[in-house]
Design a protein around this motif. Structure first.
Motif, PDB file in Angstrom:
ATOM      1  N   SER A  21     -10.625 -15.592 -34.852  1.00 37.56           N
ATOM      2  CA  SER A  21     -10.938 -14.934 -34.082  1.00 37.56           C
ATOM      3  C   SER A  21     -11.249 -15.370 -32.668  1.00 37.56           C
ATOM      4  CB  SER A  21     -11.455 -13.333 -34.379  1.00 37.56           C
ATOM      5  OG  SER A  21     -11.140 -12.695 -33.108  1.00 37.56           O
ATOM      6  N   GLN A  69     -11.487 -15.886 -27.784  1.00 42.48           N
ATOM      7  CA  GLN A  69     -11.152 -15.843 -27.156  1.00 42.48           C
ATOM      8  C   GLN A  69     -11.732 -17.453 -26.176  1.00 42.48           C
ATOM      9  OE1 GLN A  69     -11.519 -11.694 -25.804  1.00 42.48           O
ATOM     10  NE2 GLN A  69     -10.051 -12.084 -24.417  1.00 42.48           N
ATOM     11  N   GLU A 102     -10.148  -6.168 -33.064  1.00 43.90           N
ATOM     12  CA  GLU A 102      -9.419  -7.153 -32.120  1.00 43.90           C
ATOM     13  C   GLU A 102      -8.222  -7.646 -31.761  1.00 43.90           C
ATOM     14  OE1 GLU A 102     -13.948  -9.471 -32.969  1.00 43.90           O
ATOM     15  OE2 GLU A 102     -12.598 -10.852 -33.252  1.00 43.90           O
ATOM     16  N   TYR A 103      -8.143  -7.647 -30.697  1.00 41.82           N
ATOM     17  CA  TYR A 103      -6.707  -8.517 -30.181  1.00 41.82           C
ATOM     18  C   TYR A 103      -7.078  -8.525 -29.038  1.00 41.82           C
ATOM     19  CZ  TYR A 103      -6.049  -3.856 -27.293  1.00 41.82           C
ATOM     20  OH  TYR A 103      -6.394  -3.082 -26.060  1.00 41.82           O
ATOM     21  N   ASP A 104      -5.856  -9.569 -28.186  1.00 42.37           N
ATOM     22  CA  ASP A 104      -5.595  -9.977 -27.191  1.00 42.37           C
ATOM     23  C   ASP A 104      -4.240 -10.218 -27.107  1.00 42.37           C
ATOM     24  OD1 ASP A 104      -5.122 -13.199 -27.066  1.00 42.37           O
ATOM     25  OD2 ASP A 104      -6.449 -12.544 -28.326  1.00 42.37           O
ATOM     26  N   SER A 163      -1.781  -9.017 -18.705  1.00 43.24           N
ATOM     27  CA  SER A 163      -2.752  -9.417 -20.027  1.00 43.24           C
ATOM     28  C   SER A 163      -3.939  -8.403 -20.707  1.00 43.24           C
ATOM     29  CB  SER A 163      -3.429 -10.454 -19.194  1.00 43.24           C
ATOM     30  OG  SER A 163      -2.949 -11.670 -18.884  1.00 43.24           O
ATOM     31  N   THR A 164      -4.256  -8.067 -21.304  1.00 45.74           N
ATOM     32  CA  THR A 164      -5.166  -7.082 -22.379  1.00 45.74           C
ATOM     33  C   THR A 164      -5.587  -7.277 -23.796  1.00 45.74           C
ATOM     34  OG1 THR A 164      -5.046  -4.416 -22.788  1.00 45.74           O
ATOM     35  CG2 THR A 164      -3.108  -5.821 -23.503  1.00 45.74           C
ATOM     36  N   SER A 165      -7.131  -6.797 -23.460  1.00 44.31           N
ATOM     37  CA  SER A 165      -7.424  -7.641 -24.689  1.00 44.31           C
ATOM     38  C   SER A 165      -8.776  -6.720 -25.187  1.00 44.31           C
ATOM     39  CB  SER A 165      -8.265  -8.736 -24.882  1.00 44.31           C
ATOM     40  OG  SER A 165      -8.916  -8.584 -23.229  1.00 44.31           O
ATOM     41  N   GLY A 221     -12.521  -2.735 -23.833  1.00 46.05           N
ATOM     42  CA  GLY A 221     -11.607  -3.343 -23.723  1.00 46.05           C
ATOM     43  C   GLY A 221     -10.765  -3.679 -21.305  1.00 46.05           C
TER      44      GLY A 221
END
Length: 901
Positions: free
Chosen positions: A74, A76, A703-705, A716-718, A778
């Protein structure tokens, strides 16, 4: 050849016109470089066609250039475009864009980042690796590295111990610089004017240049100057403390004639927390033979940050009452040498780095004085100091009548020197598997000088003995004790004007060997395994304490004579009085440890653009030495060393792209944090502390993006959900008078106490939420790209949001800090108060034509006061009433013009 001549001629003209790059002649620091490319520029991450698909993001997190979509961890990556679009200048700016990252501190150069709620509660080492290219910057309170002329910033969540070692317990942050290019000339600059909403104006100028000198040699340089206007007002106190009470100190007695009124009018100033900063980077790439690149690099930066970057809500919005100067002068350089080549079919990389940092800090500590004064009668010796100029007579007739200003302040000097060497060797690409093996060596020495002082304390006639303010008054006031008075002749200063001082040399050595390999079980299924074996050594020598500590004939060694007990004031030369380890003849405290950390990952590329993975990894943070502690009226207690803490990570993830229009990455994780280092103050030690291994915690989360490209619109989002809590009680530490030792209680019961005054058996309850980490954090942005004639334009809006967060692991201390009015009730109910969550909005727009760009931006558009952390000047128990709130950046807007050639 003519092409090369034309390039060089053009470069010389631009160099002559670019005055900012003249600063490159100054000494600057060098950083270890990422593996340089000999014949072609490094990939431009996330640089897609405005109306096409998503651009590819190439990272080097696994020490090889790989698409982020194929890295089974994971992580970014913030590309150069994102850094520019979101106005990222330093740590606090990019941390806001990384949902798994939080930070705590009190201003630039004094902040420390954390991942996934793993916030250390003790110990001296960092929990997050911090790198410029291949070279680590170790420690806490990190330099605020300027984010310009970078390929990207990488943030790797979870323990990264196999490849990155001791400092990467919870995660790693890497600044990846742009490298020199052999095949083209580049030059660019940006000029910016900005302003905080109700605060002051600022600006920034930054520039870079890339010059291919020949077919095998290129030079790249970057330089910048930044001036930030402030936004915190140090307002006149007008005779009042922050709580509205009179600012008149009683000076530790009930005598109405001994008092001092605090007045900050002389230094009151609006927008007092400005920043002035400049620096640069110089890189030279030499490709002496095919497949070989050699790149020396130096980076340097100096930052002067004035004032506090937090405010006191009791005084007002973005307002404080400071009574002395607060300012940090922080400068560093890092030199590095990167060599990348081949021995036969084997790939070899060597990264060498040397880092030097110096911080000079002034800090207002008047609220420490206010705290002492609040203790009431008996604290005269901390507060009543007689000015020599206010005395008459001599000897038997000496009489002093004037007291000096008792305000405390801090002045410190810290020097850090660090050397790093890493060598990596990778197997030939023709082999059915690939393995990277390596060796690592890191040596650092920190020179620490902390002085908690009162101006003029080294030049006083004497001071009132404890309890003397209310006895034999007025006849004995200002009269020497020998003459029947209450004034002790001389000064309580231990050295210079310091009432309390720390003067130490700290040495660390870290060694490691490591290996990480990959094997394709099938063309789509890959197994990754890694192992790192480490050795760590720590040594500390020096002094910490007050004048009485120095004079102690049991604990303190006077180096010039080799006898116990040091005369005060101590001489100007450092380390002439030592009390770091009375059990050793040389007073050196030592600690050694060795161990291993490992990882296993399995990733399945079930479609060319989609992958699932499972990752198991471990990390560690080294332990350290505890000096013996003097127990009042008993003796000296031995304190065992504290061991390394360990983090074990279990992670499942997915990374996928659809039609190059939609990208979604997510990971779920569970982490076990064992042997947590926890600092406590032991009763009877005059406030001295120790660190022990207190217990365990568990952390789980998601966790995400994601990025969605719909023609001219990009969304775009995270985000990150994090649930972190203790898994078991932290039992307190107790002094055993029989063995003269301090150890942790074997068992502990909530509500039970020991000792006098009573101390709770439980230092922190099982289930207590880990501090400083919101449960959700976020960011989302929406960007619209369009054109006006032959010019490209964009409009962008972004939101940053996070939920509430606690501020201290100890529930009572947390509640004193966050909700002091109801702290007792909330603590009795077993509840932890939390600073509120918040949401803020940023907007920007820009236009680009030919080689120029023009951008305007507005950050925190509605001027929200999102709280990040709260801190105090001294222990929360005593100083919660003067705590400061550190918010997100207030409303900030500006305009930026730039050109690229």
């Amino acid at each position: 050849m003519r092409k090369q001549i034309r390039i060089r001629s053009r470069a010389m003209r631009v160099l002559g016109a670019t005055t900012i790059l003249a600063t490159m002649a100054l000494p600057m620091t060098a950083r270890a470089a990422e593996e340089p490319q000999a014949t072609e520029p490094a990939p431009e991450p996330q640089a897609g066609d405005p109306e096409g698909g998503l651009g590819e993001i190439v990272v080097t997190a696994t020490r090889t250039a790989t698409s982020i979509q194929r890295v089974p961890i994971s992580m970014q990556a913030l590309s150069a475009d994102v850094l520019s679009q979101r106005q990222v200048k330093g740590l606090t700016d990019f941390a806001a864009l990384l949902p798994s990252v939080t930070f705590a501190g009190i201003g630039p150069g004094r902040n420390t980042p954390y991942f996934r709620g793993i916030v250390p509660a003790g110990g001296a080492r960092e929990s997050v690796g911090y790198y410029i290219d291949d070279i680590p910057i170790t420690g806490t309170g990190l330099p605020d590295i300027h984010a310009y002329d970078l390929e990207r910033i990488e943030a790797l969540s979870g323990p990264q111990g196999t490849l990155y070692g001791a400092g990467s317990l919870a995660g790693t942050i890497r600044f990846i610089s742009n490298k020199p290019k052999l095949d083209k000339f580049e030059f660019g600059y940006d000029a910016e004017v900005n302003k905080y909403g109700k605060g002051d104006f600022g600006g920034q100028y930054q520039s870079y240049i890339n010059v291919p000198v020949s077919e095998t040699l290129a030079v790249r340089a970057m330089g910048y100057y930044r001036k930030d206007g402030g936004y915190i007002d140090n307002t006149p106190n007008n005779g009042l403390l922050n709580n509205g009470l009179p600012a008149t100190l009683t000076l530790g007695d009930n005598n109405p004639d001994t008092n001092y009124t605090l007045n900050n009018a002389a230094i009151a100033q609006d927008d007092y927390n400005g920043i002035e900063e400049y620096g640069g980077r110089l890189q030279v790439l030499w490709s002496p033979a095919p497949g070989w690149d050699i790149m020396p690099q130096i980076t340097a930066q100096q930052q002067i940050a004035d004032g506090y970057f937090g405010f006191d809500p009791r005084v007002g919005d973005l307002e404080v009452h400071d009574y002395d100067i607060t300012s940090q002068n922080d400068k560093f350089y890092q030199a590095a040498l990167s060599i990348h080549g081949h021995i036969g079919d084997w790939d070899i990389v060597s990264a060498t780095g040397y880092y030097q940092r110096q911080t000079k800090l002034l800090n207002d500590y008047t609220y420490y004085t206010v705290t002492y004064d609040g203790f009431g009668p008996g604290y005269e010796s901390y507060l009543q100091f007689f000015d020599k100029n206010g005395c008459t007579g001599a000897g038997a007739t000496l009489k002093c009548n004037t007291l000096i200003n008792p305000q405390q302040y801090y002045h410190g000097l810290r020097n850090e020197n660090k050397f790093t060497q890493e060598v990596r060797l990778s197997t030939p690409k023709s082999w059915p598997f690939d393995v990277t093996i390596g060796g690592f060596y890191h040596k650092q020495k920190n020179e620490v000088n902390n002085n908690y002082a009162t101006r003029g304390l080294d030049n006083i006639a004497g001071y009132t003995q404890s309890g003397g303010g209310d006895t034999n008054y007025p006849a004995g006031f200002g009269v020497p004790v020998a003459q029947g008075g209450t004034m002790i002749l001389g000064s309580p200063a231990v050295k210079g004007d310091a009432f309390y001082m720390t003067e130490q040399d700290q040495d660390w050595k870290d060694y490691a060997v490591f290996a990480e390999g990959h094997y394709n079980i099938t063309p789509e299924l890959k197994l990754t395994g890694g192992l790192r074996y480490f050795w760590t050594e720590f040594a500390v020598v020096g002094f910490a304490g007050v004048a009485g500590s120095a004079q102690n004939t049991v604990t303190s060694l006077y180096v010039p004579t080799g006898t116990m007990g040091c005369p005060v004031p101590l001489p100007a030369e450092r380390l002439q009085c030592l009390n770091s380890n009375l059990a050793a003849p040389d007073q050196v405290g030592r600690y050694k440890e060795q161990g291993e950390t490992h990882k296993v990952a399995l990733n399945w590329q079930f479609e060319p653009s989609k992958m699932v993975y499972a990752n198991y990894s471990t990390g560690f943070r080294p332990g350290g030495f505890n000096r013996p502690l003097r127990i009042r009226n008993v003796g000296v207690a031995t304190v065992p060393a504290f061991e390394s803490e360990e983090l074990t990570n279990f992670e499942l993830g997915f990374k996928g792209t659809w039609n190059n229009m939609f990208r979604f990455n997510a990971a779920v994780y569970y982490e076990k944090w064992d042997n947590i280092q926890y600092s406590v103050v032991i009763a009877g030690t005059q406030g001295a502390g120790m660190t022990g291994n207190a217990g365990k915690a568990r952390v789980y989360g998601v966790e995400y993006d994601a990025d969605l490209k719909l023609g001219k619109v990009t969304i775009s989002t995270s985000g990150a959900y994090n649930n972190a809590a203790l898994s078991g009680n932290f039992c307190n530490f107790q002094f055993d008078p029989a063995s003269l030792s301090i150890n942790q209680l074997d068992t502990c019961t909530q509500g039970a106490t020991f000792g006098s005054p009573p101390v709770s058996e439980v230092a922190a309850d099982s289930g207590t939420r880990l501090p400083r980490q919101p449960q959700f954090k976020g960011t989302t942005s929406i960007r619209y790209d369009t054109s006006f004639g032959d010019a490209d334009a964009y409009f962008q809006g972004a939101a940053l949001y996070q939920t509430n967060a606690t501020q201290n692991l100890n529930v009572f201390n947390n509640n004193l800090l966050v909700c002091p009015d109801i702290a007792d009730a909330e603590t009795d109910a077993g509840r932890s108060c939390a600073t509120p969550g918040f949401i803020s909005f940023d907007f920007s727009a820009g236009i680009k034509k030919d080689n120029w760009t023009l951008d305007i931006f507005l950050q925190n558009a509605f001027d929200k006061r999102g709280e990040l952390t709260r801190n105090t000047f001294c222990s929360i128990t005593f100083c919660s009433g003067s705590s400061r709130t550190f918010p997100i950046k207030p409303q900030f807007f500006g305009i930026r013009w730039g050109q690229k050639y």
